[in-house]
Write an enzyme that holds these catalytic residues in place. Structure first.
Site, PDB file in Angstrom:
ATOM      1  N   ASP A 164      87.302  -9.504   1.447  1.00 47.01           N
ATOM      2  CA  ASP A 164      86.906  -9.617   0.032  1.00 47.01           C
ATOM      3  C   ASP A 164      85.449 -10.035  -0.133  1.00 47.01           C
ATOM      4  O   ASP A 164      85.081 -10.657  -1.128  1.00 47.01           O
ATOM      5  CB  ASP A 164      87.791 -10.626  -0.734  1.00 47.01           C
ATOM      6  N   HIS A 207      89.357  -2.745  -1.836  1.00 42.51           N
ATOM      7  CA  HIS A 207      87.921  -2.777  -2.116  1.00 42.51           C
ATOM      8  C   HIS A 207      87.747  -2.479  -3.591  1.00 42.51           C
ATOM      9  O   HIS A 207      88.268  -1.475  -4.075  1.00 42.51           O
ATOM     10  CB  HIS A 207      87.200  -1.649  -1.387  1.00 42.51           C
TER      11      HIS A 207
END
Ligand code: GDP
Length: 424
Positions: free
Chosen positions: A13, A41
């Site tokens: 992340d 994503h």
């Protein structure tokens, strides 16, 4: 740009999708080399806001060929849902711009079920699985107990193979977990409903990559998750079940002879972590809530609130080393504008001794962060596009990290949009 890998330096992340989306304009091919649909994503561009799970982030760029390599966990159902979701927003996805390796192993219907059964058995000792079947999938891949995507092109053969696998897996499902046995009718339904849809994308992607290499095309290797979640080098056992590091990119992409020229490591300007496991620099209370809100730190796949903390130099330096990063993209610097004083974890305290070294995983539980405070800049920097325009305190923060982790920071991201970037 030759062969470049974009990888996460920390727990995932970090903003890899955003960096891949930015840089894909310079590449002919983008290839995902590991992992499955268990993370996400987030990409914001002219088509809208997207959470990509399995598709390579080059899918939005015209003329870019996107490949799902042999190292990924290919889940036909999730992949098709993702394709439909993205095409419905006007992004073309065809066998021209998406190619699935015929050597990619297929995540089978029972893998997701097994994840849920095992987390339920573990109860309060669970690892925080996203229940996408990734761990059972990779275990079976290494036991050679799954099918390759290319087998879907041979219907009679694949049914025979699946029947054998089903008989074997039913022993575990029924005897170990007391669950219902899978039937051949269910598997045929799965083949007809999901696998048929992805068949047109399956081909020999190794050949495409070898030809691209011979023609000196630019190839971008895209990772999922970060160094600390790597199966071999991460915070075992709170890792993912595949190798997220750049060294695995040639193997998992289908171009084992590739030399990776550049490794761009993505680091967030502060730390976040999803799920269970040691997170030495974790902040709690109001300070943590403020940072989580400012950064919108909720999981792209699960919506779970992410654990947050200051940038962790010890973990980041380790991540830079195991990734072999040649350049760093520092993301979300704008989020720190909300802090008057910015904490940074510079060292760990383990058993009464301070250390710069990232400890052996079993020692992480007792490590404590040593925090240093830096001056904040207390103004909005999201519109800044050049290094000189950044407030001096923000530049000092970036330079401090650079010096501490021993790697050049070539990109500083100040917003989620494609152009919210400072290139140094
Ligand atoms: P990935 O899995 O590494 O691609 O990361 P995620 O997509 O889970 O998380 C990155 C999140 O931060 C996404 O929502 C991005 O849109 C957002 N983002 C990326 N870079 C920046 C930035 O520089 N500033 C801000 N405010 N948001 C960013």
């Amino acid at each position: 740009m030759a062969n470049t890998a974009i990888v996460g330096i920390n727990w995932g992340d970090e903003g890899k999708g955003r960096m891949v989306d930015l840089l894909t304009g310079d590449f002919d091919i983008v290839v995902r080399y590991q992992g499955g649909g268990n993370a996400g994503h987030t990409v914001i561009n002219e088509y809208g806001k997207f959470a990509l799970h399995l598709l390579p982030s080059g899918i939005f760029r015209k003329g870019v060929v996107n490949i799902l390599g042999n190292g990924v966990a290919l889940d036909p159902e999730n992949l098709w849902i993702e394709i439909e979701n993205i095409t419905s927003k006007g992004v073309p996805i065809t066998p021209e711009n998406l190619k699935i390796s015929d050597r990619a192993s297929v995540l089978l219907p029972w893998h997701r079920e097994l994840d849920g059964l095992e987390e339920a058995r573990l109860a309060d000792k669970k690892f925080g699985s996203t229940k996408q079947g990734i761990a059972p999938f990779y275990s079976d891949k290494y036991q050679k107990k799954t099918i390759l995507a290319g087998e879907l092109l041979y219907p009679e053969h694949v049914k025979e193979h699946l029947k054998d696998l089903m008989e074997w897996k039913n022993l575990t499902l029924t005897s170990v977990y007391g669950a219902k046995a899978v039937t051949m009718e269910e598997l045929e339904h799965w083949l007809d409903t999901w696998c048929e849809k992805i068949k047109p994308f399956i081909c020999d992607t190794g050949m495409i990559l070898r030809n691209a290499q011979a023609e000196e095309k630019n190839i971008l290797f895209e990772a999922q998750l970060g160094a600390l979640r790597d199966l071999d080098y991460g915070i075992h056992p709170y890792t993912t079940s595949s190798n997220a590091i750049a060294a695995y990119a040639p193997v998992g992409s289908g171009l084992p002879s590739a030399k990776i020229d550049e490794v761009i490591g993505v680091v967030k300007a502060y730390s976040t972590c999803v799920g269970e496991g040691p997170f030495v620099c974790e902040m709690f209370g109001d300070e943590a809530d403020t940072l989580r809100e400012a950064g919108g730190e909720y999981g792209a796949k699960t919506g779970r609130p992410r654990r947050v903390g200051p940038l962790d130099i010890v973990a980041t330096r380790y991540g830079v080393q195991v990734q072999g990063a040649t350049d760093i993209a520092l993301t979300k610097l704008d989020v720190l504008s909300c802090m008057e004083k910015i904490p940074v974890c510079t060292r760990y305290l383990v058993d009464g001794r301070e250390t710069d070294e990232f400890p052996f995983p079993a020692l992480l539980e007792k490590a404590q962060p040593v925090i240093q405070y830096m001056d904040g800049w207390n103004c909005d920097i999201s519109g800044v596009r050049s290094w000189e325009e950044l407030p001096p305190a923000a530049r000092r923060y970036v330079e401090f990290i650079e010096q501490q982790i021993g790697c050049h920071i070539g990109y500083v991201s100040v917003g989620p949009e494609r152009d919210s970037i400072i290139i140094r």
